[in-house]
Design a protein around this motif. Sequence first.
Motif, PDB file in Angstrom:
ATOM      1  N   GLN A  60       0.835  -1.211   0.000  1.00 44.50           N
ATOM      2  CA  GLN A  60       0.000   0.000   0.000  1.00 44.50           C
ATOM      3  C   GLN A  60       0.866   1.257   0.000  1.00 44.50           C
ATOM      4  OE1 GLN A  60      -2.152  -1.048   3.564  1.00 44.50           O
ATOM      5  NE2 GLN A  60      -4.061  -1.331   2.410  1.00 44.50           N
ATOM      6  N   ALA A  61       1.917   1.256   0.806  1.00 42.73           N
ATOM      7  CA  ALA A  61       2.816   2.406   0.864  1.00 42.73           C
ATOM      8  C   ALA A  61       3.460   2.636  -0.495  1.00 42.73           C
ATOM      9  CB  ALA A  61       3.889   2.205   1.927  1.00 42.73           C
ATOM     10  N   GLU A  62       3.856   1.558  -1.171  1.00 40.86           N
ATOM     11  CA  GLU A  62       4.479   1.681  -2.483  1.00 40.86           C
ATOM     12  C   GLU A  62       3.486   2.233  -3.507  1.00 40.86           C
ATOM     13  OE1 GLU A  62       6.829  -1.016  -5.831  1.00 40.86           O
ATOM     14  OE2 GLU A  62       6.114  -1.974  -4.004  1.00 40.86           O
ATOM     15  N   ALA A  63       2.263   1.715  -3.501  1.00 32.75           N
ATOM     16  CA  ALA A  63       1.245   2.180  -4.450  1.00 32.75           C
ATOM     17  C   ALA A  63       0.904   3.650  -4.215  1.00 32.75           C
ATOM     18  CB  ALA A  63      -0.005   1.313  -4.344  1.00 32.75           C
ATOM     19  N   CYS A  64       0.747   4.024  -2.957  1.00 34.69           N
ATOM     20  CA  CYS A  64       0.452   5.425  -2.621  1.00 34.69           C
ATOM     21  C   CYS A  64       1.606   6.332  -3.030  1.00 34.69           C
ATOM     22  CB  CYS A  64       0.177   5.576  -1.125  1.00 34.69           C
ATOM     23  SG  CYS A  64      -1.350   4.816  -0.582  1.00 34.69           S
ATOM     24  N   ALA A  65       2.823   5.888  -2.741  1.00 35.14           N
ATOM     25  CA  ALA A  65       4.001   6.689  -3.058  1.00 35.14           C
ATOM     26  C   ALA A  65       4.129   6.913  -4.559  1.00 35.14           C
ATOM     27  CB  ALA A  65       5.253   6.008  -2.506  1.00 35.14           C
ATOM     28  N   MET A  66       3.880   5.877  -5.357  1.00 36.53           N
ATOM     29  CA  MET A  66       3.966   6.030  -6.819  1.00 36.53           C
ATOM     30  C   MET A  66       2.894   6.985  -7.324  1.00 36.53           C
ATOM     31  SD  MET A  66       6.504   4.781  -8.410  1.00 36.53           S
ATOM     32  CE  MET A  66       5.895   4.915 -10.085  1.00 36.53           C
ATOM     33  N   ALA A  67       1.690   6.882  -6.783  1.00 35.82           N
ATOM     34  CA  ALA A  67       0.608   7.780  -7.210  1.00 35.82           C
ATOM     35  C   ALA A  67       0.968   9.231  -6.907  1.00 35.82           C
ATOM     36  CB  ALA A  67      -0.700   7.396  -6.512  1.00 35.82           C
ATOM     37  N   ILE A  68       1.515   9.476  -5.726  1.00 34.02           N
ATOM     38  CA  ILE A  68       1.896  10.840  -5.355  1.00 34.02           C
ATOM     39  C   ILE A  68       3.057  11.321  -6.213  1.00 34.02           C
ATOM     40  CG2 ILE A  68       2.873  12.258  -3.502  1.00 34.02           C
ATOM     41  CD1 ILE A  68       1.267  10.417  -1.542  1.00 34.02           C
ATOM     42  N   ALA A  69       4.076  10.483  -6.386  1.00 35.81           N
ATOM     43  CA  ALA A  69       5.253  10.877  -7.164  1.00 35.81           C
ATOM     44  C   ALA A  69       4.900  11.156  -8.626  1.00 35.81           C
ATOM     45  CB  ALA A  69       6.329   9.794  -7.078  1.00 35.81           C
ATOM     46  N   GLU A  70       4.035  10.321  -9.198  1.00 35.46           N
ATOM     47  CA  GLU A  70       3.650  10.518 -10.595  1.00 35.46           C
ATOM     48  C   GLU A  70       2.823  11.789 -10.787  1.00 35.46           C
ATOM     49  OE1 GLU A  70       1.816   6.740 -11.409  1.00 35.46           O
ATOM     50  OE2 GLU A  70       3.705   5.888 -12.139  1.00 35.46           O
ATOM     51  N   GLU A  71       2.166  12.241  -9.743  1.00 33.19           N
ATOM     52  CA  GLU A  71       1.341  13.455  -9.813  1.00 33.19           C
ATOM     53  C   GLU A  71       1.942  14.586  -8.976  1.00 33.19           C
ATOM     54  OE1 GLU A  71      -1.158  13.918 -11.777  1.00 33.19           O
ATOM     55  OE2 GLU A  71      -1.368  11.861 -12.478  1.00 33.19           O
ATOM     56  N   ARG A  72       3.252  14.619  -8.869  1.00 34.37           N
ATOM     57  CA  ARG A  72       3.916  15.601  -8.007  1.00 34.37           C
ATOM     58  C   ARG A  72       3.584  17.041  -8.379  1.00 34.37           C
ATOM     59  NH1 ARG A  72       7.528  13.876 -11.617  1.00 34.37           N
ATOM     60  NH2 ARG A  72       8.923  15.344 -12.601  1.00 34.37           N
ATOM     61  N   ASP A  73       3.446  17.328  -9.656  1.00 36.57           N
ATOM     62  CA  ASP A  73       3.101  18.695 -10.068  1.00 36.57           C
ATOM     63  C   ASP A  73       1.724  19.088  -9.537  1.00 36.57           C
ATOM     64  OD1 ASP A  73       5.521  18.913 -11.399  1.00 36.57           O
ATOM     65  OD2 ASP A  73       4.676  18.352 -13.346  1.00 36.57           O
ATOM     66  N   LEU A  74       0.784  18.170  -9.610  1.00 34.98           N
ATOM     67  CA  LEU A  74      -0.556  18.418  -9.089  1.00 34.98           C
ATOM     68  C   LEU A  74      -0.503  18.647  -7.580  1.00 34.98           C
ATOM     69  CD1 LEU A  74      -3.642  18.526  -9.280  1.00 34.98           C
ATOM     70  CD2 LEU A  74      -3.636  16.022  -9.153  1.00 34.98           C
ATOM     71  N   PHE A  75       0.274  17.830  -6.879  1.00 33.02           N
ATOM     72  CA  PHE A  75       0.389  17.993  -5.430  1.00 33.02           C
ATOM     73  C   PHE A  75       1.026  19.328  -5.069  1.00 33.02           C
ATOM     74  CE2 PHE A  75      -0.864  13.636  -5.138  1.00 33.02           C
ATOM     75  CZ  PHE A  75      -1.415  13.520  -3.871  1.00 33.02           C
ATOM     76  N   GLN A  76       1.996  19.775  -5.838  1.00 39.43           N
ATOM     77  CA  GLN A  76       2.614  21.082  -5.584  1.00 39.43           C
ATOM     78  C   GLN A  76       1.581  22.194  -5.726  1.00 39.43           C
ATOM     79  OE1 GLN A  76       5.916  20.927  -8.345  1.00 39.43           O
ATOM     80  NE2 GLN A  76       7.354  20.484  -6.684  1.00 39.43           N
ATOM     81  N   LYS A  77       0.754  22.117  -6.750  1.00 36.72           N
ATOM     82  CA  LYS A  77      -0.297  23.113  -6.945  1.00 36.72           C
ATOM     83  C   LYS A  77      -1.347  23.020  -5.837  1.00 36.72           C
ATOM     84  CE  LYS A  77       0.178  23.051 -11.963  1.00 36.72           C
ATOM     85  NZ  LYS A  77      -0.446  22.595 -13.209  1.00 36.72           N
ATOM     86  N   ALA A  78      -1.648  21.799  -5.409  1.00 37.35           N
ATOM     87  CA  ALA A  78      -2.683  21.585  -4.398  1.00 37.35           C
ATOM     88  C   ALA A  78      -2.277  22.111  -3.026  1.00 37.35           C
ATOM     89  CB  ALA A  78      -3.028  20.105  -4.306  1.00 37.35           C
ATOM     90  N   LEU A  79      -0.996  22.297  -2.797  1.00 32.50           N
ATOM     91  CA  LEU A  79      -0.566  22.882  -1.531  1.00 32.50           C
ATOM     92  C   LEU A  79      -1.114  24.304  -1.381  1.00 32.50           C
ATOM     93  CD1 LEU A  79       3.106  21.605  -1.350  1.00 32.50           C
ATOM     94  CD2 LEU A  79       1.162  20.840   0.026  1.00 32.50           C
ATOM     95  N   LYS A  80      -1.333  24.967  -2.511  1.00 33.19           N
ATOM     96  CA  LYS A  80      -1.902  26.317  -2.498  1.00 33.19           C
ATOM     97  C   LYS A  80      -3.408  26.295  -2.709  1.00 33.19           C
ATOM     98  CE  LYS A  80       2.323  28.488  -4.095  1.00 33.19           C
ATOM     99  NZ  LYS A  80       2.976  29.230  -5.130  1.00 33.19           N
ATOM    100  N   LYS A  81      -3.885  25.294  -3.437  1.00 31.99           N
ATOM    101  CA  LYS A  81      -5.311  25.226  -3.795  1.00 31.99           C
ATOM    102  C   LYS A  81      -5.761  23.756  -3.701  1.00 31.99           C
ATOM    103  CE  LYS A  81      -8.426  27.074  -7.273  1.00 31.99           C
ATOM    104  NZ  LYS A  81      -8.584  27.659  -8.586  1.00 31.99           N
ATOM    105  N   PRO A  82      -6.098  23.281  -2.489  1.00 28.02           N
ATOM    106  CA  PRO A  82      -6.385  21.859  -2.253  1.00 28.02           C
ATOM    107  C   PRO A  82      -7.458  21.249  -3.149  1.00 28.02           C
ATOM    108  CG  PRO A  82      -6.172  23.012  -0.169  1.00 28.02           C
ATOM    109  CD  PRO A  82      -6.163  24.065  -1.246  1.00 28.02           C
ATOM    110  N   GLU A  83      -8.451  22.043  -3.532  1.00 25.52           N
ATOM    111  CA  GLU A  83      -9.535  21.462  -4.335  1.00 25.52           C
ATOM    112  C   GLU A  83      -9.066  20.955  -5.691  1.00 25.52           C
ATOM    113  OE1 GLU A  83      -9.712  26.006  -4.826  1.00 25.52           O
ATOM    114  OE2 GLU A  83      -9.424  24.634  -3.172  1.00 25.52           O
TER     115      GLU A  83
END
Length: 90
Positions: A60-83
Motif C-alpha cells: 500500500q505504501a508503495e502504491a500510494c508513493a507512486m501515485a503521489i510521485a507521478e502526480e507531483r506537479d498536481l500535489f505542488q499546486k494543491a498545496l496552495k489550492k487543495p480542491e
Amino acid sequence: MAVQAVYFSDRDGLDMALKHPDTMLFTSKAEADARDRILELAEEIQVFLSKKVEGLSDEQAEACAMAIAEERDLFQKALKKPELLNSAEG
C-alpha cells in the motif's frame, strides 16, 4: 534496418522495462531521467508513509508513493489550492 537507442531507469531494471516497454522504455535519455526522478521520489515517499501511517502495508505504501510521485506537479499546486486534487482539471 535502422538501429534505435532506447533508455530505461536502472531503478526499474532491464527485465522490468522489457516487460512493460510502453511505460518503462524511452527514446530519449531525458525521458528516462524523468522516470528515474519519479522513482527516487516514490522511494522517499514510501519510507515517509511507512513511518507516519501505522498499519500501512509495504504494498500500500508503495502504491500510494507512486501515485503521489507521478502526480507531483498536481500535489505542488494543491498545496496552495487543495480542491485541485479532485477537480476534473487537476
